[in-house]
Design an enzyme around this catalytic site. Structure first.
Site, PDB file in Angstrom:
ATOM      1  N   ASP A 199     -44.392 -23.707  40.138  1.00  0.00           N
ATOM      2  CA  ASP A 199     -42.461 -22.366  39.119  1.00  0.00           C
ATOM      3  C   ASP A 199     -43.410 -21.378  40.247  1.00  0.00           C
ATOM      4  O   ASP A 199     -44.273 -20.927  40.092  1.00  0.00           O
ATOM      5  CB  ASP A 199     -42.280 -22.546  38.058  1.00  0.00           C
TER       6      ASP A 199
ATOM      7  N   ASP B 172     -37.685 -19.104  41.223  1.00  0.00           N
ATOM      8  CA  ASP B 172     -36.963 -18.451  40.468  1.00  0.00           C
ATOM      9  C   ASP B 172     -36.044 -17.684  40.815  1.00  0.00           C
ATOM     10  O   ASP B 172     -36.856 -16.919  41.745  1.00  0.00           O
ATOM     11  CB  ASP B 172     -37.883 -18.092  39.093  1.00  0.00           C
TER      12      ASP B 172
ATOM     13  N   HIS C 188     -34.610 -26.633  31.463  1.00  0.00           N
ATOM     14  CA  HIS C 188     -35.163 -25.433  30.050  1.00  0.00           C
ATOM     15  C   HIS C 188     -33.967 -24.377  30.000  1.00  0.00           C
ATOM     16  O   HIS C 188     -34.088 -23.136  28.831  1.00  0.00           O
ATOM     17  CB  HIS C 188     -36.464 -25.470  30.108  1.00  0.00           C
ATOM     18  N   ASP C 189     -33.052 -24.418  31.173  1.00  0.00           N
ATOM     19  CA  ASP C 189     -31.905 -23.440  30.540  1.00  0.00           C
ATOM     20  C   ASP C 189     -30.578 -23.794  30.090  1.00  0.00           C
ATOM     21  O   ASP C 189     -29.716 -22.790  29.982  1.00  0.00           O
ATOM     22  CB  ASP C 189     -31.914 -22.332  32.143  1.00  0.00           C
TER      23      ASP C 189
ATOM     24  N   GLU D  34     -33.658 -21.957  43.007  1.00  0.00           N
ATOM     25  CA  GLU D  34     -32.935 -21.552  41.651  1.00  0.00           C
ATOM     26  C   GLU D  34     -32.218 -19.780  43.062  1.00  0.00           C
ATOM     27  O   GLU D  34     -32.129 -19.350  42.531  1.00  0.00           O
ATOM     28  CB  GLU D  34     -33.293 -21.050  40.691  1.00  0.00           C
TER      29      GLU D  34
HETATM   30  C1  NOJ Z   1     -34.521 -18.638  35.529  1.00  0.00           C
HETATM   31  C2  NOJ Z   1     -35.646 -19.394  34.891  1.00  0.00           C
HETATM   32  O1  NOJ Z   1     -35.026 -20.711  35.157  1.00  0.00           O
HETATM   33  C3  NOJ Z   1     -35.257 -18.605  33.036  1.00  0.00           C
HETATM   34  O2  NOJ Z   1     -35.691 -20.187  32.171  1.00  0.00           O
HETATM   35  C4  NOJ Z   1     -35.875 -17.556  33.605  1.00  0.00           C
HETATM   36  O3  NOJ Z   1     -34.828 -17.075  31.731  1.00  0.00           O
HETATM   37  C5  NOJ Z   1     -35.205 -16.870  33.939  1.00  0.00           C
HETATM   38  N1  NOJ Z   1     -34.803 -17.181  35.749  1.00  0.00           N
HETATM   39  C6  NOJ Z   1     -35.863 -15.389  34.599  1.00  0.00           C
HETATM   40  O4  NOJ Z   1     -36.869 -15.370  35.609  1.00  0.00           O
END
Ligand code: NOJ
Length: 558
Positions: free
Chosen positions: A98, A199, A327-328, A254
């Site tokens: 990541d 990210d 994970h989000d 992302e």
């Molecule tokens: C996206 C990540 O997937 C998430 O878990 C994170 O809180 C935010 N970006 C900030 O880095």
């Protein structure tokens, strides 16, 4: 379309804090991951995307990095990291790290220097502004609630943080900072890692002058001024020239708020930026006008529209990533399937639906077991900063109803995905011998790896088959997508075509038996069933039949 290894790969995402704890401190770690590599190899995945393992004060569980070249103490050492990489390579698996460079931690040495004085050499590594009329420089809100600006007494200015106040945004306008980031990336790539998941990489360029969002509200959504900003492609092309193009790697960005037109630039076929991006459009299907926490029921017609748009618009021009959870996000079986009476069937159906689309599929840890969302009674049982900030803003400060907000957390909260991996039915699901950092989902007694591996009909074994099929049939990787039965309210059906080969993918998204009539031009008499989640009878192989609740079938027509 050019053939590339990452196009026929399947990626497995590990959230290290919750995967496997080897030393009893209640927190997953690198040696824990090493101990489970054979399990992942057996599943058949090619690439592991490892959520951040770098040194971090864990305000946002590792997405706030204080040293990009050190490993977080709880996770192990750099030697463990080297061993993980070696052991993966020995097994023919690749490692994607990541990369979190829209922001760092406020405990990063750069920020510690930056905040000291206005003329510090690191001042310009971050985005500092004086206040306006005694308030924040603009009205942007943070993704984690409240203003995106934090006042800092030492120099009497504000710094920008699109996430928590311990995650100050880096200033990509500064070429020295960019070079430091590229050097750090090369350091990891020279160690032999095989790629980066980047990210919120489409937030790195902010509109000049940082204008307020047009709404009059004190805090308003300023997304248009920092998502897909004016210089983002320039920066990514530079990163590509300086770093990415020099290695045989895989990259995925992302990109919240990216359209398919944006995606075609980020993930263009010429390879001048990234290989693929994560879209969020299908993740917003159940968000009402008030955003993520304003939950509304999603409908299949919208899923069809969005998925088909991404499949069709990128055809021949870019490459999709395919995911239904991470994970989000909530657990996919709870969100898009039925995590009660049809948990197994619907998890298999969703896997089929996704893995047969065009793009690179991502499996999030525990998805292959059909792990579900969780309901903790107390807000204190939750760990996630996004949940806590939202709860404070809405309930503690805003006076909203506790139960109503908890219901939204049960459906959308990120901790749904972060409860520890369920390895077996022993105490703490075999995840740790200590006290887990986040409580387990109590259903681990029934839903766990030991059970899934022992049961030939489990979701796990079904995923093994899905992955195997991708290796056997090029049409799964390269075939052109076409939506059929567009108006059917229960069934999502599509075809994939490559030369003379055609796949017909049929997925019942409902808990009802649903009749299906295929278009006449699909010649079904010689169809071969490649995979399905219910037994299929011979006499079913005609153009009209019924699909059982959450049934999925994939036919090959030659
Ligand atoms: C996206 C990540 O997937 C998430 O878990 C994170 O809180 C935010 N970006 C900030 O880095």
């Amino acid at each position: 379309m050019e053939k590339q290894w990452w196009k026929n790969s399947v990626v497995y995402q590990i959230y290290p804090r919750s995967f496997m704890d080897s030393n009893g401190d209640g927190i997953g770690d690198l040696r824990g991951i090493i101990s489970k590599l054979d399990y992942l190899k057996e599943l058949g995945v090619d690439v592991i995307w490892l959520s951040p393992v770098y040194q971090s004060p864990n305000d946002d569980n590792g997405y706030d990095i204080s040293d990009y070249q050190k490993i977080m103490d709880e996770f192990g050492t750099i030697e463990d990291m080297d061993e993980l990489l070696n052991q993966m390579h020995e097994r023919g698996m690749k490692l994607m790290m990541d990369l979190v460079v829209n922001h760092s931690s406020d405990e990063h040495q750069w920020f510690i220097e930056s905040r000291k004085s206005k003329d510090n050499p690191y001042r310009d590594y971050y985005i500092w502004r004086p206040g306006k009329d005694g308030a924040e420089p603009n009205n942007w809100t943070s993704f984690f609630s409240g203003s995106a600006w934090q006042y800092d007494e030492a120099t009497e200015e504000y710094y920008l943080h699109l996430f928590s106040k311990k995650q100050p945004d880096l200033n990509w306008e500064n070429p020295t900072l960019r070079k430091e980031i590229y050097d750090m990336m090369k350091w990891w790539l020279d160690k032999g890692i095989d790629g980066f998941r980047m990210d919120v990489i489409n937030l790195i360029s902010k509109v000049d002058g940082l204008p307020s969002a047009p709404g009059r509200k004190r805090y308003d959504w300023g997304g248009d001024f920092f998502m897909n900003g004016p210089r983002v492609h320039e920066y990514l092309q530079e990163m590509n020239r300086e770093v990415l193009s020099k290695y045989e790697i895989m990259t995925v960005g992302e990109c919240p708020g990216a359209s398919t037109a944006d995606a075609i630039k980020y993930a263009n076929n010429d390879g001048t930026e990234l290989n693929m991006i994560f879209t969020f459009e299908h993740m917003d299907l159940d968000s009402g006008p008030g955003g993520k926490w304003n939950v509304k029921p999603w409908i299949l017609a919208d899923l069809k529209t969005i998925m088909s748009k991404w499949q069709n618009d990128l055809e021949g021009k870019g490459w999709n990533s395919l995911y239904l959870n991470n994970h989000d996000q909530p657990r996919m079986v709870s969100r898009f399937g039925n995590d009660k009476e049809y948990r197994v069937e619907s998890a298999k159906m969703l896997g089929t639906f996704l893995h047969m689309m065009k793009g690179t599929p991502y499996i999030y840890q525990g998805e292959e077991l059909g792990m579900t969302n969780v309901r903790f009674e107390q807000i204190e049982d939750y760990n996630d900063i996004e949940i806590h900030n939202m709860y404070r803003e809405k309930v503690v400060e805003g006076g909203e109803d506790h139960h109503k907000v908890m219901e939204a957390i049960y459906i959308k909260g990120r901790d749904n995905a972060r409860t520890p991996m369920q390895w077996d039915s022993s105490e703490n699901a075999g995840f740790t011998s200590g006290t887990p950092w986040l409580k387990l989902n109590p259903n681990y007694k029934e839903i766990n790896v030991a059970q899934a591996v022992a049961d030939p009909n489990s979701i796990y074994h079904y995923y093994q088959q899905l992955i195997k099929l991708r290796k056997e049939y090029e049409v799964i990787v390269y075939g052109r997508y076409e939506l059929i039965l567009e108006d059917d309210e229960n069934i999502y059906a599509y075809t994939r075509t490559l030369g003379n080969e055609k796949l017909v993918v049929l997925c019942n998204f409902s808990g009802e038996e649903s009749p299906i009539v295929l278009p006449d031009d699909i010649e079904f008499s010689t169809a071969e069933l490649l995979i399905g989640n219910y037994p299929v009878h011979e006499e079913d192989s005609v153009n009209s039949f019924s699909l059982k609740p959450y049934e999925a079938r994939v036919y090959l027509l030659k």
